[in-house]
Design a protein around this motif. Structure first.
Motif, mmCIF file in Angstrom:
data_model
loop_
_atom_site.group_PDB
_atom_site.id
_atom_site.type_symbol
_atom_site.label_atom_id
_atom_site.label_comp_id
_atom_site.label_asym_id
_atom_site.label_seq_id
_atom_site.Cartn_x
_atom_site.Cartn_y
_atom_site.Cartn_z
ATOM 1 N N GLU A 175 -9.931 -40.730 107.453
ATOM 2 C CA GLU A 175 -10.250 -39.794 108.532
ATOM 3 C C GLU A 175 -11.599 -39.124 108.291
ATOM 4 N N PHE A 176 -11.889 -38.802 107.047
ATOM 5 C CA PHE A 176 -13.181 -38.182 106.726
ATOM 6 C C PHE A 176 -14.326 -39.144 107.024
ATOM 7 N N HIS A 177 -14.108 -40.434 106.715
ATOM 8 C CA HIS A 177 -15.139 -41.423 107.018
ATOM 9 C C HIS A 177 -15.354 -41.537 108.525
ATOM 10 N N ARG A 178 -14.259 -41.420 109.275
ATOM 11 C CA ARG A 178 -14.402 -41.451 110.738
ATOM 12 C C ARG A 178 -15.192 -40.237 111.224
ATOM 13 N N LEU A 179 -14.946 -39.060 110.629
ATOM 14 C CA LEU A 179 -15.713 -37.868 110.989
ATOM 15 C C LEU A 179 -17.188 -38.051 110.636
ATOM 16 N N GLN A 180 -17.436 -38.675 109.496
ATOM 17 C CA GLN A 180 -18.818 -38.930 109.091
ATOM 18 C C GLN A 180 -19.511 -39.856 110.085
ATOM 19 N N LYS A 181 -18.798 -40.873 110.537
ATOM 20 C CA LYS A 181 -19.375 -41.791 111.526
ATOM 21 C C LYS A 181 -19.626 -41.084 112.855
ATOM 22 N N LEU A 182 -18.716 -40.150 113.200
ATOM 23 C CA LEU A 182 -18.917 -39.391 114.432
ATOM 24 C C LEU A 182 -20.188 -38.544 114.338
ATOM 25 N N ASN A 183 -20.417 -37.930 113.187
ATOM 26 C CA ASN A 183 -21.625 -37.143 112.993
ATOM 27 C C ASN A 183 -22.867 -38.024 113.049
ATOM 28 N N GLU A 224 -33.016 -25.979 115.809
ATOM 29 C CA GLU A 224 -32.027 -25.575 114.801
ATOM 30 C C GLU A 224 -30.871 -26.567 114.756
ATOM 31 N N ASN A 225 -30.488 -27.066 115.943
ATOM 32 C CA ASN A 225 -29.391 -28.038 116.022
ATOM 33 C C ASN A 225 -29.707 -29.285 115.192
ATOM 34 N N GLN A 226 -30.954 -29.716 115.244
ATOM 35 C CA GLN A 226 -31.335 -30.880 114.457
ATOM 36 C C GLN A 226 -31.194 -30.604 112.957
ATOM 37 N N ARG A 227 -31.643 -29.407 112.536
ATOM 38 C CA ARG A 227 -31.513 -29.067 111.125
ATOM 39 C C ARG A 227 -30.035 -28.975 110.699
ATOM 40 N N TYR A 228 -29.198 -28.383 111.607
ATOM 41 C CA TYR A 228 -27.766 -28.313 111.310
ATOM 42 C C TYR A 228 -27.157 -29.714 111.155
ATOM 43 N N LEU A 229 -27.561 -30.620 112.044
ATOM 44 C CA LEU A 229 -27.063 -31.990 111.958
ATOM 45 C C LEU A 229 -27.454 -32.640 110.628
ATOM 46 N N GLN A 230 -28.686 -32.465 110.241
ATOM 47 C CA GLN A 230 -29.147 -33.055 108.986
ATOM 48 C C GLN A 230 -28.405 -32.465 107.787
ATOM 49 N N LEU A 236 -21.575 -33.910 104.349
ATOM 50 C CA LEU A 236 -20.520 -34.900 104.581
ATOM 51 C C LEU A 236 -20.664 -36.094 103.646
ATOM 52 N N THR A 237 -21.876 -36.551 103.443
ATOM 53 C CA THR A 237 -22.111 -37.670 102.534
ATOM 54 C C THR A 237 -21.689 -37.319 101.121
ATOM 55 N N HIS A 238 -22.053 -36.092 100.678
ATOM 56 C CA HIS A 238 -21.680 -35.644 99.334
ATOM 57 C C HIS A 238 -20.159 -35.541 99.194
ATOM 58 N N LEU A 239 -19.508 -34.909 100.194
ATOM 59 C CA LEU A 239 -18.052 -34.759 100.136
ATOM 60 C C LEU A 239 -17.345 -36.108 100.207
ATOM 61 N N SER A 240 -17.891 -37.002 101.008
ATOM 62 C CA SER A 240 -17.301 -38.338 101.114
ATOM 63 C C SER A 240 -17.325 -39.054 99.776
ATOM 64 N N ARG A 241 -18.460 -38.927 99.087
ATOM 65 C CA ARG A 241 -18.576 -39.554 97.771
ATOM 66 C C ARG A 241 -17.585 -38.926 96.782
ATOM 67 N N GLU A 242 -17.469 -37.586 96.830
ATOM 68 C CA GLU A 242 -16.551 -36.895 95.934
ATOM 69 C C GLU A 242 -15.101 -37.264 96.229
ATOM 70 N N MET A 243 -14.733 -37.306 97.505
ATOM 71 C CA MET A 243 -13.354 -37.624 97.879
ATOM 72 C C MET A 243 -12.997 -39.060 97.506
ATOM 73 N N THR A 244 -13.937 -39.969 97.716
ATOM 74 C CA THR A 244 -13.685 -41.370 97.352
ATOM 75 C C THR A 244 -13.471 -41.509 95.855
ATOM 76 N N GLN A 245 -14.300 -40.820 95.080
ATOM 77 C CA GLN A 245 -14.156 -40.881 93.625
ATOM 78 C C GLN A 245 -12.856 -40.232 93.173
ATOM 79 N N TYR A 246 -12.527 -39.084 93.760
ATOM 80 C CA TYR A 246 -11.285 -38.401 93.414
ATOM 81 C C TYR A 246 -10.076 -39.256 93.771
ATOM 82 N N ASN A 247 -10.110 -39.870 94.947
ATOM 83 C CA ASN A 247 -8.986 -40.699 95.366
ATOM 84 C C ASN A 247 -8.841 -41.927 94.472
#
Length: 605
Positions: A175-183, A224-230, A236-247
């Motif tokens: 689900e997190f990967h899907r959220l990352q793809k949505l972003n 500002e929206n562009q900076r927020y997106l970045q 999200l990329t950092h958390l995705s990497r952490e969650m994948t490693q933890y899992n």
């Protein structure tokens, strides 16, 4: 080693004042000691005497009073045997010393030595050439504690829940990967309109008034929206990497814990061998047959609960092999066979399955006789009988009440044993098949999952509903166009690997409505022995390891259902019974079975 056991048993019996056991153990120790010094041969007669002594000792342990005459006769024979060892009746050089084995024999003649294999459990121990070889190197003992099986079952259940939690964790990662793809999609869409935004900003640079101030505010927000997106994408990329490693770590630790606890429940198959050897020996002696028992792979380990549940059906198969299968010596010689019959037990692990084969080189199964008996009891009609293949005929012996024995004996003839074999094996989510050649012998093959709780399954959709089927029963998965099918005897058929296989809609078997067909129709081919059925399904998803859950008593015997399981999404999925599906698709009678869980004994209906 037997000499040491006899000595220890004698001392223990003396300590607690059980004179019968002390006396019998004393004579047995003398016999083993004489055999070690090569003054006595462990002939079939001597081994019979030792077994009789063990029977008397077992009676005392069980609180059963021994027959006085039998006890006196056995002690007299022991005295006479020991007395013969006091004379110099036998001497030999080191080169003449023989190999000692423990064969199965009748009263008159020993059986040929067992042919060894790397997996055989019967050790060959040559007689020592001198007293100095009598020293035995014992392995270093490890500290241990006793744990009740019920506590192990509870711990296994808790680990199973941990596996479910791991599956939920994996689903959260997806689900997190899907959220990352949505972003990422949001970013791509913003980049696609950013050029238009820049042009609009330039055109309105020279505009004045209240409207321009509002536009400037909007432009600032978009920046500002562009900076927020970045920044969001970076986090999200950092958390995705952490969650994948933890899992991944959680998965590794969970599987290791599961394997360790499962290993604590494992016991070698050879723990059953003593009772099997004694069973065949006694039957061979009572029926005046000569039997050679061969065992391979007895060191293979199985779940203790499953092994205990298999003891009764395996003993029945061995009784059948001796009673129905192996002929008497004169009959075998007349048929051009060796007078000594062979019963073989082979145990091996193949992937996630345990295979147990019980074979004999006896009469084999007579398909015609089985079919005639099935007609007599009304199990099949003459038209069905004419269409049965030999394998279908063999499977009829699993039906309760069907027996081809000519007379009722204490060993067989009631037609219930094979029914119990199949019920017990399938209660362990296994399956049993038969191969036989008339006059040559019969082989029963039992296939059982290594784990009673974890099961690798194929996820599929049929009749608009999702199901799971154990992977070990799935022979092939493929898609075929309708024009690749053909009709034979009013049935849809396909050719897969040069094998004609009937096609049956799975939704129809389950009583659901079939989904509209696509250009290519998914097929799942299930196999049971030599029988193959291609089930038409709506879709085939993926393979996934599931943790099976027991069903409530209300639906324990629902047709075609093996159990339930939780997916990582939290949804419940029904696990189908491949054996039941094949029987239902083939028009065979269904036998209700209560499933055996890892913490309970199987119950027959």
């Amino acid at each position: 080693e037997m000499n040491r056991y006899a000595h220890s048993m004698k001392g223990a019996a003396r300590a607690v004042g059980i004179g019968v056991i002390e006396t019998l153990s004393h004579y047995m120790e003398d016999i083993f000691g004489a055999a070690l010094k090569d003054r006595l041969e462990l002939s079939p007669t001597v081994c019979d005497l030792l077994y009789d002594s063990l029977d008397l000792i077992q009676n005392v342990v069980n609180g059963v009073e021994n027959n006085t005459d039998a006890l006196a006769n056995t002690i007299t024979r022991l005295e006479q045997t020991v007395a013969t060892t006091s004379t110099d009746t036998k001497s030999s050089s080191t080169a003449e010393r023989s190999v000692i084995e423990t064969p199965i024999f009748n009263d008159t003649q020993p059986i040929a030595p067992v042919q060894k294999s790397p997996r055989s459990t019967t050790s060959i121990m040559p007689n020592p050439p001198s007293d100095d070889q009598l020293t035995v190197m014992m392995p270093v003992s490890e500290e241990s504690v006793r744990v009740p099986v019920s506590r192990m079952d509870r711990l296994m259940g808790e680990v199973s829940e941990l596996l479910v939690a791991r599956m939920h964790s994996e689903e959260r990662v997806r689900e997190f990967h899907r959220l990352q793809k949505l972003n990422q999609r949001w970013q791509r869409e913003w980049r696609s309109v950013r050029t238009a935004y820049i042009r609009l900003a330039r055109r309105m640079q020279h505009e004045q008034g209240e409207m321009w101030e509002e536009v400037i505010t909007l432009f600032h927000f978009l920046e500002e929206n562009q900076r927020y997106l970045q920044e969001t994408q970076r986090q999200l990329t950092h958390l995705s990497r952490e969650m994948t490693q933890y899992n991944a770590q959680l998965t590794m630790l969970t599987e290791q814990l599961q394997d360790d606890i499962s290993g604590m429940r494992l016991v070698p198959f050879e723990t059953l061998m003593s009772s099997f050897q004694r069973l065949i020996r006694d039957l061979a002696r009572d029926m005046t047959k000569e039997i050679h028992l061969v065992v391979e792979g007895a060191a293979v380990e199985m779940d203790k609960t499953a092994l205990d549940a298999l003891k009764e059906p395996l003993m029945h198969l061995l009784r059948n092999a001796v009673d129905h299968g192996i002929e008497r010596p004169a009959e075998r010689e007349q048929a051009g066979k060796l007078p000594i019959g062979t019963v073989q037990i082979v145990v091996e692990q193949r992937g996630k399955e345990i295979l147990i084969r019980i074979s004999d080189d006896g009469r084999g199964l007579d398909a015609g006789s089985i079919i005639r008996k099935a007609e007599q009891i009304g199990l099949i009609n003459p038209q069905t009988a004419a269409d049965l293949s030999p394998e279908d005929a063999y499977n009829l012996i699993f039906h309760p009440g069907l027996s081809t024995a000519q007379e009722l004996t204490a060993i067989s003839g009631r037609g219930m044993g094979m029914d119990i074999v199949r019920i017990r094996v399938e209660s362990l989510r296994g399956r049993v098949s038969i191969q036989s050649v008339l006059g040559r012998g019969t082989t029963f093959t039992l296939r059982l999952p290594v784990s009673l709780t974890r099961l690798s399954c194929i996820l599929l959709r049929a009749g608009g509903q999702d199901f799971a089927v154990p992977s070990v029963s799935v022979w092939r998965m493929l898609k075929l166009r309708r024009e690749q099918w053909f009709t034979a005897e009013g049935r849809d058929m396909v050719i897969i690997e040069d094998r004609p296989i009937p096609v049956i809609p799975l939704a129809g078997v389950l009583g659901n409505a079939a989904e509209p067909e696509d250009e290519e129709i998914p097929l799942m081919v299930l196999a049971s022995g030599e029988k193959f059925i291609a089930f038409q399904v709506d879709d085939l998803y993926s393979e996934q390891e599931l943790v099976l859950k027991p069903l409530g008593p209300e639906i324990t015997n629902a047709p075609y259902i093996s159990g339930g399981a939780l997916l990582g999404t939290g949804d419940v999925i029904i696990v189908l019974d491949p054996n039941d599906l094949i029987r239902g698709a083939s028009g065979q009678p269904r036998i209700p079975i209560r499933r055996m869980e890892s913490s309970s004994e199987p119950v027959e209906e």
